[in-house]
Design an enzyme around this catalytic site. Structure first.
Site, PDB file in Angstrom:
ATOM      1  N   ASN A   1      89.840 -42.632 -40.420  1.00 54.35           N
ATOM      2  CA  ASN A   1      89.771 -42.843 -41.764  1.00 54.35           C
ATOM      3  C   ASN A   1      88.435 -43.187 -42.327  1.00 54.35           C
ATOM      4  O   ASN A   1      88.043 -42.828 -43.367  1.00 54.35           O
ATOM      5  CB  ASN A   1      90.922 -44.162 -42.099  1.00 54.35           C
ATOM      6  CG  ASN A   1      90.397 -45.219 -41.398  1.00 54.35           C
ATOM      7  OD1 ASN A   1      89.748 -45.289 -40.392  1.00 54.35           O
ATOM      8  ND2 ASN A   1      90.631 -46.358 -41.950  1.00 54.35           N
TER       9      ASN A   1
ATOM     10  N   GLU B   1      91.136 -53.279 -32.999  1.00 55.35           N
ATOM     11  CA  GLU B   1      91.603 -53.617 -34.478  1.00 55.35           C
ATOM     12  C   GLU B   1      92.405 -52.450 -34.651  1.00 55.35           C
ATOM     13  O   GLU B   1      92.356 -51.200 -34.885  1.00 55.35           O
ATOM     14  CB  GLU B   1      89.772 -53.007 -34.998  1.00 55.35           C
ATOM     15  CG  GLU B   1      88.877 -54.113 -34.730  1.00 55.35           C
ATOM     16  CD  GLU B   1      89.001 -55.399 -35.187  1.00 55.35           C
ATOM     17  OE1 GLU B   1      89.658 -55.898 -35.939  1.00 55.35           O
ATOM     18  OE2 GLU B   1      88.183 -56.012 -34.254  1.00 55.35           O
TER      19      GLU B   1
ATOM     20  N   GLU C   1      84.980 -58.198 -34.434  1.00 56.93           N
ATOM     21  CA  GLU C   1      83.954 -57.339 -34.485  1.00 56.93           C
ATOM     22  C   GLU C   1      82.907 -58.210 -35.485  1.00 56.93           C
ATOM     23  O   GLU C   1      83.353 -59.240 -36.053  1.00 56.93           O
ATOM     24  CB  GLU C   1      84.024 -55.941 -34.850  1.00 56.93           C
ATOM     25  CG  GLU C   1      85.115 -55.209 -33.874  1.00 56.93           C
ATOM     26  CD  GLU C   1      85.064 -53.879 -34.321  1.00 56.93           C
ATOM     27  OE1 GLU C   1      85.663 -53.481 -35.202  1.00 56.93           O
ATOM     28  OE2 GLU C   1      85.174 -52.832 -33.340  1.00 56.93           O
TER      29      GLU C   1
ATOM     30  N   CYS D   1      92.119 -49.511 -43.459  1.00 59.30           N
ATOM     31  CA  CYS D   1      93.254 -50.463 -43.000  1.00 59.30           C
ATOM     32  C   CYS D   1      93.307 -51.904 -43.694  1.00 59.30           C
ATOM     33  O   CYS D   1      93.960 -52.737 -43.620  1.00 59.30           O
ATOM     34  CB  CYS D   1      92.687 -51.035 -41.495  1.00 59.30           C
ATOM     35  SG  CYS D   1      90.969 -51.333 -41.503  1.00 59.30           S
TER      36      CYS D   1
HETATM   37  P1  NDP Z   1      95.334 -43.682 -33.609  1.00 61.50           P
HETATM   38  O1  NDP Z   1      95.628 -44.835 -32.859  1.00 61.50           O
HETATM   39  O2  NDP Z   1      96.283 -42.713 -33.492  1.00 61.50           O
HETATM   40  O3  NDP Z   1      94.025 -43.042 -32.916  1.00 61.50           O
HETATM   41  C1  NDP Z   1      92.693 -44.051 -32.794  1.00 61.50           C
HETATM   42  C2  NDP Z   1      91.755 -43.188 -31.960  1.00 61.50           C
HETATM   43  O4  NDP Z   1      92.585 -43.417 -30.696  1.00 61.50           O
HETATM   44  C3  NDP Z   1      91.599 -41.835 -32.223  1.00 61.50           C
HETATM   45  O5  NDP Z   1      90.508 -41.463 -31.672  1.00 61.50           O
HETATM   46  C4  NDP Z   1      92.880 -41.167 -31.117  1.00 61.50           C
HETATM   47  O6  NDP Z   1      92.527 -39.833 -30.597  1.00 61.50           O
HETATM   48  C5  NDP Z   1      92.645 -42.115 -30.155  1.00 61.50           C
HETATM   49  N1  NDP Z   1      93.819 -42.378 -29.187  1.00 61.50           N
HETATM   50  C6  NDP Z   1      95.182 -41.919 -29.453  1.00 61.50           C
HETATM   51  N2  NDP Z   1      95.714 -42.037 -28.451  1.00 61.50           N
HETATM   52  C7  NDP Z   1      95.070 -42.497 -27.479  1.00 61.50           C
HETATM   53  C8  NDP Z   1      95.347 -43.177 -25.945  1.00 61.50           C
HETATM   54  N3  NDP Z   1      96.414 -43.035 -25.550  1.00 61.50           N
HETATM   55  N4  NDP Z   1      94.273 -43.377 -25.328  1.00 61.50           N
HETATM   56  C9  NDP Z   1      92.994 -43.668 -26.163  1.00 61.50           C
HETATM   57  N5  NDP Z   1      92.824 -43.077 -27.232  1.00 61.50           N
HETATM   58  C10 NDP Z   1      93.643 -42.618 -27.794  1.00 61.50           C
HETATM   59  O7  NDP Z   1      95.007 -43.846 -35.038  1.00 61.50           O
HETATM   60  P2  NDP Z   1      94.371 -43.372 -36.330  1.00 61.50           P
HETATM   61  O8  NDP Z   1      93.094 -42.386 -35.643  1.00 61.50           O
HETATM   62  O9  NDP Z   1      95.686 -42.544 -36.999  1.00 61.50           O
HETATM   63  O10 NDP Z   1      94.114 -44.390 -37.246  1.00 61.50           O
HETATM   64  C11 NDP Z   1      94.801 -44.873 -38.354  1.00 61.50           C
HETATM   65  C12 NDP Z   1      95.118 -46.364 -37.683  1.00 61.50           C
HETATM   66  O11 NDP Z   1      94.073 -47.032 -37.486  1.00 61.50           O
HETATM   67  C13 NDP Z   1      95.776 -47.147 -38.891  1.00 61.50           C
HETATM   68  O12 NDP Z   1      96.890 -47.879 -38.159  1.00 61.50           O
HETATM   69  C14 NDP Z   1      94.699 -48.097 -39.313  1.00 61.50           C
HETATM   70  O13 NDP Z   1      95.540 -49.186 -39.899  1.00 61.50           O
HETATM   71  C15 NDP Z   1      94.132 -48.342 -37.847  1.00 61.50           C
HETATM   72  N6  NDP Z   1      92.691 -48.882 -38.445  1.00 61.50           N
HETATM   73  C16 NDP Z   1      92.311 -50.335 -38.099  1.00 61.50           C
HETATM   74  C17 NDP Z   1      91.338 -50.885 -38.720  1.00 61.50           C
HETATM   75  C18 NDP Z   1      90.820 -52.072 -38.352  1.00 61.50           C
HETATM   76  O14 NDP Z   1      89.798 -52.343 -38.464  1.00 61.50           O
HETATM   77  N7  NDP Z   1      91.680 -52.954 -37.840  1.00 61.50           N
HETATM   78  C19 NDP Z   1      90.278 -49.976 -39.362  1.00 61.50           C
HETATM   79  C20 NDP Z   1      90.801 -48.683 -39.585  1.00 61.50           C
HETATM   80  C21 NDP Z   1      91.908 -48.090 -39.268  1.00 61.50           C
HETATM   81  P3  NDP Z   1      93.271 -38.922 -31.839  1.00 61.50           P
HETATM   82  O15 NDP Z   1      92.527 -38.843 -32.871  1.00 61.50           O
HETATM   83  O16 NDP Z   1      92.744 -37.360 -31.016  1.00 61.50           O
HETATM   84  O17 NDP Z   1      94.521 -38.831 -31.572  1.00 61.50           O
END
Ligand code: NDP
Length: 480
Positions: free
Chosen positions: A151, A249, A461, A283
Site C-alpha cells: 500500500n 505491524e 516501530e 492501515c
Molecule cells: P500481506 O500480509 O498479504 O503481505 C505483506 C507482505 O508479506 C508481502 O510482501 C507479502 O508478499 C508477504 N507475505 C505473504 N505471505 C507471507 C509468508 N507466508 N511469509 C512471509 N511473507 C509473506 O499484506 P498486504 O500486502 O495485502 O498488505 C495489506 C495489509 O497490510 C493490510 O491488512 C494492512 O492493514 C496491513 N498494513 C499494516 C500497516 C501497519 O503499520 N500496521 C501498514 C500498512 C499495511 P506477497 O505480496 O508476495 O504476497
C-alpha cells in the site's frame, strides 16, 4: 518487456531458477514488466551476502553509517520525480500523493535514522554499595529480515530497512510482489551512495515462497513485518519455536469519532482524507466513522456531497483524487464487501460501483463509497476492507461510542474530533489503539512509537523503539 532483478551483494541478478512473475499496472490492468519469482536458494544467497558484510558493517563508525544513510536520502530526493512515477504506475496511487507523501517520506526515513543512530544511547546503572557498575550494550542482531506490503511500498520498506542498517545489521528484504518497482530502484541508489555490498539485499517474489524462506531461515534472527493480520499470525506461529525477535505491524479498522463541539470544517476536510487517501488503502485510515447524533444528519449530507466531488481518474493526472486499487483480486475483495453491506441491509449512501476511466477501461477503479450502518456489529463495520469504503453511524453518548470503538479485534489507531479537553483525556486513555490522533489525522513525528494493540500487531516501530528492536541489549557488570 522490462524485467527487474534481485539486488544481492550489491549486484543485480536473475533468480536462480529463472522463474518470473508478471507485474500489472493497476491503472490499465496490463502487464508491464516481470519480477523474479525467487526461491529459497535466492534467499540463501542473499543471506550469505548479508552474513559476509556483517562483521565490517557492524564495526563501521556511526558517523560513516549516518553519512551513507543521509546520502541515500539525498539521492532519493534528487530522483523524486522518477521514483514517484514508478510508485504511481506500480501501485495505482495518484502521482500527486507519491510526490508529496510516499517518496519524501522514504527519504525522511533514511535521514531520520541516519541522524537518530548518532544519538542512540544505552543505560548504565551503578550498583551503589556493591562497588559495581553495569552498562548495557546495544549490539546489532546480525542478519535481519524485512517484509513489507503494497500500500505504501517504498515508504514502509524503508521504514524498516533504514533503522535496521543504521543499527549495524545487514538485511534480507522482500517488498510486496505486487509493488516491487521502487524497491528495485532503491538498490541503484544504495550503490551510488556507497552502501557496502551485502549490507542490503532485496529479493523479489511471492510471500509464500521467498517471504516464507526469509521467515523460516534459521540464521535470520529478527523479522520486521508489515502486512495483513492473517500473515502476521502465520509468521508468529512458525517463528515461535525459533525464538525470533518479531515486530508485526498488522491490519486496522480504525474509528473516527466526531463530537458536535469539533471544528467542523477542519474535521470534514480531514475526514475526507482519512477515509479515502491512497484509495483507503492505508492501515491508519479511519474506516468507521461515528458521529454525535446532534450533528449526524448535517455531517451525512455534507460528507456525501464532498465524497461525490472526488475525482476518480488515471493516477498520472494531477487532479485525480482517487486512483486505481492495487490489483484485480483486491478490487474484487473490496467490492465483495459492498455486496455484504447490501445483504446486511446497510444503506449505500454513495459510490459502490466500478468506474470506467476512458482509455483505461481495464483499470481497477472504484467509486469512493459511504455506507450507513445501523449497528456497529455488522461485518462491514468489523472486518478490514482496506479500500475506498467507510461506514458511518450516529452515537448518543461518550460511553456508547467508546464501547463501539473498542469492540473490534483490531487496535491500530483512532481519531477523535472534539474541543473538550477533559473528554480528550478520558477517551485517549480508554481507546484501545496504539496511536490516537486528536483533531488531526496521520500527523507523523518519526520519533514517536508506532504500532498497534490486539490483532493490529506486536511491538513498536519509529524513533529509538525501532533501534531497540534491531539491537540486542547486553548488560556488562563490572566490580571494582
Ligand atoms: P500481506 O500480509 O498479504 O503481505 C505483506 C507482505 O508479506 C508481502 O510482501 C507479502 O508478499 C508477504 N507475505 C505473504 N505471505 C507471507 C509468508 N507466508 N511469509 C512471509 N511473507 C509473506 O499484506 P498486504 O500486502 O495485502 O498488505 C495489506 C495489509 O497490510 C493490510 O491488512 C494492512 O492493514 C496491513 N498494513 C499494516 C500497516 C501497519 O503499520 N500496521 C501498514 C500498512 C499495511 P506477497 O505480496 O508476495 O504476497
Amino acid at each position: 518487456m522490462h524485467r527487474i532483478q534481485n539486488y544481492i551483494n550489491g549486484s543485480f541478478i536473475n533468480p536462480i531458477q529463472d522463474n518470473w512473475i508478471d507485474n500489472y499496472c493497476p491503472a490499465n490492468g496490463e502487464v508491464y514488466g516481470q519480477i523474479p519469482n525467487s526461491s529459497k536458494e535466492d534467499v540463501e544467497n542473499a543471506y550469505i551476502a548479508a552474513k559476509s558484510a556483517f562483521p565490517v558493517w557492524s564495526q563501521t563508525t556511526l558517523e560513516e553509517r549516518s553519512r551513507i544513510l543521509i546520502k541515500i536520502s539525498e539521492l532519493l530526493e534528487d530522483n523524486l520525480q522518477g521514483f514517484a512515477e514508478a510508485e504511481s504506475k506500480d501501485n495505482g496511487k495518484p502521482i500527486s500523493l507519491a510526490i508529496s507523501v510516499d517518496i519524501p517520506r522514504a527519504a525522511s526515513n533514511f535521514r531520520f535514522f541516519g541522524n537518530a543512530i548518532t544519538q542512540f544511547a544505552s543505560e548504565s546503572h551503578e550498583s551503589v554499595g556493591q562497588q559495581a557498575v553495569n552498562y548495557t550494550l546495544r549490539q546489532p542482531i546480525g542478519v535481519v529480515g524485512c517484509i513489507s506490503p503494497w500500500n505504501l511500498p517504498l515508504y514502509l520498506f524503508t521504514w524498516k530497512i533504514a533503522p535496521a542498517i543504521a543499527a549495524g545489521n545487514c538485511v534480507v528484504a522482500k517488498p510486496s510482489e505486487v509493488t516491487p518497482m521502487t524497491a528495485y530502484l532503491l538498490g541503484e541508489i544504495c550503490n551510488e551512495a556507497g552502501l557496502p555490498k551485502g549490507v542490503l539485499n532485496i529479493v523479489h517474489g511471492l510471500g509464500t515462497t521467498s517471504g516464507q524462506a526469509i521467515v523460516v531461515h534459521p540464521d535470520i534472527k529478527a523479522i520486521s513485518f508489515t502486512g495483513g493480520t492473517a500473515t502476521g499470525i502465520h509468521i508468529a506461529k512458525v517463528t515461535a519455536p525459533m525464538f525470533k525477535k518479531l515486530s508485526l505491524e498488522l491490519g486496522g479498522k480504525n474509528p473516527n469519532i466526531i463530537f458536535a463541539d469539533c471544528d467542523y470544517k477542519d474535521m470534514l476536510d480531514t475526514t475526507i482524507r482519512s477515509s479515502f487517501a491512497n484509495q483507503g488503502q492505508i492501515c491508519l485510515c479511519g474506516s468507521r466513522i461515528f458521529v454525535e447524533a446532534s450533528i449526524y444528519e448535517m455531517f451525512k449530507t455534507d460528507f456525501v456531497k464532498k465524497v461525490k466531488e472526488l475525482k476518480v481518474g488515471h493516477p498520472s493526472e494531477s487532479d485525480t483524487n482517487i486512483g486505481a486499487l492495487v490489483s484485480k483480486p483486491h478490487l474484487e475483495k473490496v467490492m465483495s464487501y459492498i455486496d455484504i453491506a447490501k445483504e446486511e441491509k446497510a444503506a449505500v449512501l454513495c459510490g459502490g460501483n466500478k468506474v470506467t476511466v476512458q482509455g483505461y477501461e481495464n483499470g481497477y477503479y472504484l467509486e469512493p463509497t459511504v455506507i450507513e450502518v445501523s449497528t456497529d456489529e455488522c461485518r462491514v463495520n468489523q472486518e478490514e476492507i482496506f479500500g475506498p469504503v467507510v461506514t458511518i453511524m450516529a452515537f448518543e453518548t461518550e460511553d456508547n461510542v467508546l464501547q463501539m470503538a473498542n469492540k473490534v479485534k483490531y487496535g491500530l489507531s483512532a481519531t477523535l474530533w472534539t474541543n473538550n479537553l477533559k473528554r480528550t483525556m478520558r477517551m485517549s486513555n480508554q481507546l484501545q489503539a496504539g496511536i490516537i490522533w486528536v483533531n488531526t489525522w496521520m500527523m507523523r513525528d518519526l520519533r514517536t512509537p508506532f504500532g498497534g494493540v490486539k490483532a493490529s500487531g506486536v511491538g513498536r516501530e519509529g524513533g529509538f523503539e525501532a533501534l531497540r528492536f534491531f539491537t540486542e541489549a547486553k548488560n556488562v557488570c563490572i566490580k571494582y
